[in-house]
Design a protein around this motif. Structure first.
Motif, PDB file in Angstrom:
ATOM      1  N   ALA A   2      13.929  39.628   6.196  1.00 16.67           N
ATOM      2  CA  ALA A   2      14.040  41.143   6.381  1.00 16.67           C
ATOM      3  C   ALA A   2      15.509  41.463   5.734  1.00 16.67           C
ATOM      4  CB  ALA A   2      13.995  41.098   7.963  1.00 16.67           C
ATOM      5  N   LYS A   3      16.444  40.538   6.016  1.00 19.19           N
ATOM      6  CA  LYS A   3      17.821  41.021   5.404  1.00 19.19           C
ATOM      7  C   LYS A   3      17.564  41.236   3.878  1.00 19.19           C
ATOM      8  CE  LYS A   3      21.030  38.158   6.515  1.00 19.19           C
ATOM      9  NZ  LYS A   3      22.066  37.037   6.578  1.00 19.19           N
ATOM     10  N   GLN A   4      16.503  40.659   2.897  1.00 17.04           N
ATOM     11  CA  GLN A   4      16.300  41.052   1.761  1.00 17.04           C
ATOM     12  C   GLN A   4      15.792  42.383   1.725  1.00 17.04           C
ATOM     13  OE1 GLN A   4      14.633  37.581   0.183  1.00 17.04           O
ATOM     14  NE2 GLN A   4      16.542  36.255   0.530  1.00 17.04           N
ATOM     15  N   ARG A   5      15.280  43.115   2.350  1.00 20.49           N
ATOM     16  CA  ARG A   5      14.469  44.075   2.346  1.00 20.49           C
ATOM     17  C   ARG A   5      15.216  45.338   1.580  1.00 20.49           C
ATOM     18  NH1 ARG A   5      11.219  45.146   7.896  1.00 20.49           N
ATOM     19  NH2 ARG A   5       9.753  45.837   6.575  1.00 20.49           N
ATOM     20  N   ALA A   6      14.486  45.983   0.923  1.00 16.24           N
ATOM     21  CA  ALA A   6      15.326  47.215   0.255  1.00 16.24           C
ATOM     22  C   ALA A   6      15.147  48.688   1.020  1.00 16.24           C
ATOM     23  CB  ALA A   6      14.495  47.592  -1.099  1.00 16.24           C
ATOM     24  N   GLY A   7      15.867  49.296   0.683  1.00 11.13           N
ATOM     25  CA  GLY A   7      15.902  50.905   1.315  1.00 11.13           C
ATOM     26  C   GLY A   7      16.265  50.891   2.747  1.00 11.13           C
ATOM     27  N   ASN A   8      15.360  51.866   3.341  1.00  4.72           N
ATOM     28  CA  ASN A   8      15.463  52.011   4.789  1.00  4.72           C
ATOM     29  C   ASN A   8      14.559  51.096   5.810  1.00  4.72           C
ATOM     30  OD1 ASN A   8      17.169  54.156   4.590  1.00  4.72           O
ATOM     31  ND2 ASN A   8      15.443  55.740   4.127  1.00  4.72           N
ATOM     32  N   GLU A   9      14.150  50.067   5.247  1.00  4.62           N
ATOM     33  CA  GLU A   9      13.233  49.149   5.989  1.00  4.62           C
ATOM     34  C   GLU A   9      14.132  48.616   7.092  1.00  4.62           C
ATOM     35  OE1 GLU A   9      10.050  48.803   5.560  1.00  4.62           O
ATOM     36  OE2 GLU A   9       9.941  50.064   3.716  1.00  4.62           O
ATOM     37  N   LEU A  10      13.315  48.188   8.166  1.00  5.26           N
ATOM     38  CA  LEU A  10      14.235  47.808   9.495  1.00  5.26           C
ATOM     39  C   LEU A  10      14.813  46.291   9.099  1.00  5.26           C
ATOM     40  CD1 LEU A  10      14.601  47.936  12.581  1.00  5.26           C
ATOM     41  CD2 LEU A  10      12.360  46.775  12.835  1.00  5.26           C
ATOM     42  N   LYS A  11      16.207  46.354   9.529  1.00  9.21           N
ATOM     43  CA  LYS A  11      17.018  45.211   9.302  1.00  9.21           C
ATOM     44  C   LYS A  11      17.884  44.671  10.662  1.00  9.21           C
ATOM     45  CE  LYS A  11      17.507  46.163   4.299  1.00  9.21           C
ATOM     46  NZ  LYS A  11      18.255  47.432   3.658  1.00  9.21           N
ATOM     47  N   ASP A  12      17.647  45.636  11.662  1.00  7.26           N
ATOM     48  CA  ASP A  12      18.328  45.323  12.798  1.00  7.26           C
ATOM     49  C   ASP A  12      17.919  44.093  13.554  1.00  7.26           C
ATOM     50  OD1 ASP A  12      18.124  45.835  16.131  1.00  7.26           O
ATOM     51  OD2 ASP A  12      19.767  46.713  15.297  1.00  7.26           O
ATOM     52  N   VAL A  13      18.760  43.128  13.645  1.00  3.75           N
ATOM     53  CA  VAL A  13      18.466  41.662  13.928  1.00  3.75           C
ATOM     54  C   VAL A  13      17.978  41.648  15.611  1.00  3.75           C
ATOM     55  CG1 VAL A  13      19.454  39.483  14.646  1.00  3.75           C
ATOM     56  CG2 VAL A  13      20.209  40.563  12.357  1.00  3.75           C
ATOM     57  N   THR A  14      18.323  42.516  16.300  1.00  4.38           N
ATOM     58  CA  THR A  14      17.864  42.775  17.787  1.00  4.38           C
ATOM     59  C   THR A  14      16.373  43.222  17.786  1.00  4.38           C
ATOM     60  OG1 THR A  14      20.100  42.928  18.666  1.00  4.38           O
ATOM     61  CG2 THR A  14      18.195  43.638  20.158  1.00  4.38           C
ATOM     62  N   ALA A  15      16.103  44.197  16.967  1.00  4.58           N
ATOM     63  CA  ALA A  15      14.613  44.812  17.197  1.00  4.58           C
ATOM     64  C   ALA A  15      13.717  43.684  16.457  1.00  4.58           C
ATOM     65  CB  ALA A  15      14.654  46.020  16.180  1.00  4.58           C
ATOM     66  N   ILE A  16      14.360  43.112  15.118  1.00  2.00           N
ATOM     67  CA  ILE A  16      13.403  42.118  14.476  1.00  2.00           C
ATOM     68  C   ILE A  16      13.060  41.037  15.345  1.00  2.00           C
ATOM     69  CG2 ILE A  16      13.065  40.516  12.732  1.00  2.00           C
ATOM     70  CD1 ILE A  16      14.703  42.596  11.019  1.00  2.00           C
ATOM     71  N   THR A  17      13.886  40.391  16.339  1.00  2.00           N
ATOM     72  CA  THR A  17      14.018  39.359  17.017  1.00  2.00           C
ATOM     73  C   THR A  17      13.047  39.688  18.157  1.00  2.00           C
ATOM     74  OG1 THR A  17      16.331  38.429  16.467  1.00  2.00           O
ATOM     75  CG2 THR A  17      14.973  37.632  18.552  1.00  2.00           C
ATOM     76  N   GLY A  18      13.160  41.033  18.847  1.00  2.00           N
ATOM     77  CA  GLY A  18      11.989  41.280  19.676  1.00  2.00           C
ATOM     78  C   GLY A  18      10.635  41.329  19.283  1.00  2.00           C
ATOM     79  N   LEU A  19      10.492  42.005  18.014  1.00  2.00           N
ATOM     80  CA  LEU A  19       9.175  42.105  17.483  1.00  2.00           C
ATOM     81  C   LEU A  19       8.685  40.484  17.164  1.00  2.00           C
ATOM     82  CD1 LEU A  19       9.700  45.465  15.569  1.00  2.00           C
ATOM     83  CD2 LEU A  19       8.094  44.927  17.413  1.00  2.00           C
ATOM     84  N   HIS A  20       9.513  39.643  16.690  1.00  2.00           N
ATOM     85  CA  HIS A  20       9.251  38.373  16.373  1.00  2.00           C
ATOM     86  C   HIS A  20       8.693  37.717  17.848  1.00  2.00           C
ATOM     87  CE1 HIS A  20       9.265  34.038  15.662  1.00  2.00           C
ATOM     88  NE2 HIS A  20       9.122  34.508  14.503  1.00  2.00           N
ATOM     89  N   ASN A  21       9.312  38.092  18.744  1.00  2.00           N
ATOM     90  CA  ASN A  21       9.171  37.454  20.168  1.00  2.00           C
ATOM     91  C   ASN A  21       7.736  38.190  20.532  1.00  2.00           C
ATOM     92  OD1 ASN A  21      11.363  35.777  20.102  1.00  2.00           O
ATOM     93  ND2 ASN A  21      12.632  37.066  21.433  1.00  2.00           N
ATOM     94  N   ALA A  22       7.508  39.069  20.168  1.00  5.09           N
ATOM     95  CA  ALA A  22       6.215  39.787  20.797  1.00  5.09           C
ATOM     96  C   ALA A  22       5.005  39.066  20.234  1.00  5.09           C
ATOM     97  CB  ALA A  22       6.251  41.102  20.627  1.00  5.09           C
ATOM     98  N   PHE A  23       5.131  38.514  18.939  1.00  7.83           N
ATOM     99  CA  PHE A  23       4.097  37.795  18.196  1.00  7.83           C
ATOM    100  C   PHE A  23       4.017  36.487  18.551  1.00  7.83           C
ATOM    101  CE2 PHE A  23       4.001  41.793  15.850  1.00  7.83           C
ATOM    102  CZ  PHE A  23       2.559  42.151  15.687  1.00  7.83           C
ATOM    103  N   ALA A  24       4.833  35.810  19.499  1.00  8.18           N
ATOM    104  CA  ALA A  24       5.197  34.443  19.463  1.00  8.18           C
ATOM    105  C   ALA A  24       4.336  33.658  20.340  1.00  8.18           C
ATOM    106  CB  ALA A  24       6.692  33.980  20.178  1.00  8.18           C
ATOM    107  N   ASP A  25       3.496  34.307  21.349  1.00 11.90           N
ATOM    108  CA  ASP A  25       2.312  33.929  22.283  1.00 11.90           C
ATOM    109  C   ASP A  25       1.334  34.990  22.017  1.00 11.90           C
ATOM    110  OD1 ASP A  25       0.718  32.670  23.951  1.00 11.90           O
ATOM    111  OD2 ASP A  25       2.180  32.839  25.695  1.00 11.90           O
ATOM    112  N   LEU A  26       0.504  34.897  21.332  1.00 12.19           N
ATOM    113  CA  LEU A  26      -0.847  35.828  21.247  1.00 12.19           C
ATOM    114  C   LEU A  26      -1.970  35.309  22.171  1.00 12.19           C
ATOM    115  CD1 LEU A  26      -0.849  35.986  17.760  1.00 12.19           C
ATOM    116  CD2 LEU A  26      -0.065  37.529  19.074  1.00 12.19           C
TER     117      LEU A  26
END
Length: 179
Positions: A121-145
């Protein structure tokens, strides 16, 4: 004959758009690649980041527009790969459309570990989401399906080509189908 639909999802930085582009471009039959980001970016006034609590109504409208587009392409005979953050909470409208139109619907979750996700995510270009807190929260949302756990592919150590191969295999199997 209707096309097949693959929902390609996972946290930001998982490689969804890059992999979906490969899958669609190298498809054996006509295929459409829809990225949910374009539907969100179409909102010019009143946009709310989709991961924020106040975005519920906006997200429902956007998902409805995506489902309508998917249905039209699939009923026209195109296979469709949709990439975006489509957690289990967004699946009901897709399931209803698939049942209504007799569409094969696959759900594939790209799930690299958190460290890999954040690095990508840190390597993404432009206006792509790079906020660590938001990405961590979304990663956690997929942790247990839960019941959908079998739809996850650990892509931590897979390059883009290998991930695309795995997605093609998943979409061709019945293991990733949603009933």
């Amino acid at each position: 004959m209707n096309g097949d639909v693959t929902l390609l999802t996972g946290p930001p930085g998982a490689g969804k758009t890059t992999v979906a582009e490969l899958v669609a471009t190298k498809a054996a039959k006509p295929m459409v690649h829809l990225t949910t980001d374009l539907y969100y970016r179409a909102i010019r006034t009143g946009f709310v980041a989709p991961y924020l609590p106040g975005a519920q109504r906006q997200n429902e409208v956007v998902i409805g527009a995506i489902v309508a587009t998917v249905r039209e392409y699939a009923r026209g005979g195109y296979d469709v790969v949709v990439d975006g953050i489509l957690g289990p909470w967004f699946l009901d409208p897709f399931r209803a459309a698939a049942a209504r139109d007799d569409l094969a619907l696959s759900y594939v979750v790209l799930r690299p570990d958190l460290e890999t996700t954040l690095a990508r995510a840190k390597q993404r270009a432009g206006n792509e989401l790079k906020d660590v807190t938001a990405i961590t929260g979304l990663h956690n949302a997929f942790a247990d399906l839960g019941d959908l756990e079998k739809h996850a592919i650990d892509t931590t150590y897979l390059d883009t080509e290998r991930t695309a191969t795995e997605v093609r295999r998943a979409a061709a199997s019945t293991q990733y189908r949603l009933g």
